[in-house]
Design an enzyme around this catalytic site. Sequence first.
Site: not given
Length: 297
Positions: A43-45, A47, A182
């Site tokens: 998971l991206d930061p 998110a 994204r």
Amino acid sequence: MNAPAPKPGLVIVDKPAGMTSHDVVSKLRRAFSTRKVGHAGTLDPMATGVLVVGIERGTRFLAHMVASTKAYDATIRLGAATSTDDAEGEVISTTDASGLDHSTILAEIVNLTGDIMQKPTKVSAIKIDGKRAHERVRDGEEVDIPARPVTVSVFDVLDYHVDGEFYDLDVRVHCSSGTYIRALARDLGNALQVGGHLTALRRTEVGPFTLNDATPLSKLQENPELSLNLDQALTRSYPVLDITEDEGVDLSMGKWLEPRGLKGVHAAVTPSGKAVALIEEKGKRLATVFVAHPNTL
């Protein structure tokens, strides 16, 4: 005396924003007092939401979750493109999107639903010749990641509103592993010729695991407990094949059983409820794919 190793299994974390998936792993290593901690599905930061973490032998089970479907709630901002396709990056172009026709937006969303070819975002964890794409971008390299097949089974608009020159969409997406939300935001903006990026992302499901299974990281740090032991993890993730205790012993030692006409991977469960292994028919053998309870004696 060394402390006993923690029990193997899975922890379903509700990841907070502002933290990498690896940050979560580091904190859980300290909480559970073991180095054997890993996660499935970065998971991206920015998110939040479901992050599946393996503890001890549970880390080996994660490899069998890679193909899990995922679900997200997200907010897409139309009218601006960014360098990272999300709000973390620099704005590289803006176009007034306030006058967009909603039916036109929905038509382009249909084009991004189903089996599609998607070009992953450049700032990603994908490895190119052994080096992650985001590291190459950070080092000033030009990155071109080929498009890959993904499946977007659900792409629904839950709400929308105009904010100045921007058009914001709250969406729900169900997709195959490897899909970049994204990139969906970017591609929708490009199709509408106004640019687009993600401003919020919350993962609500990974395979059979949902937010209902998830525990906030702060609570896990205070009270480190498994969400599921290995028996529960296997039976939640795969159809069950009932086996005898003797067959369970054989599988725990890596032996194979006679075929039974099974299709796909199953969790082999003994009468006592122990999910000994994941098994799959290979030719004339019913063989182990992953042994949860190995017998090394």
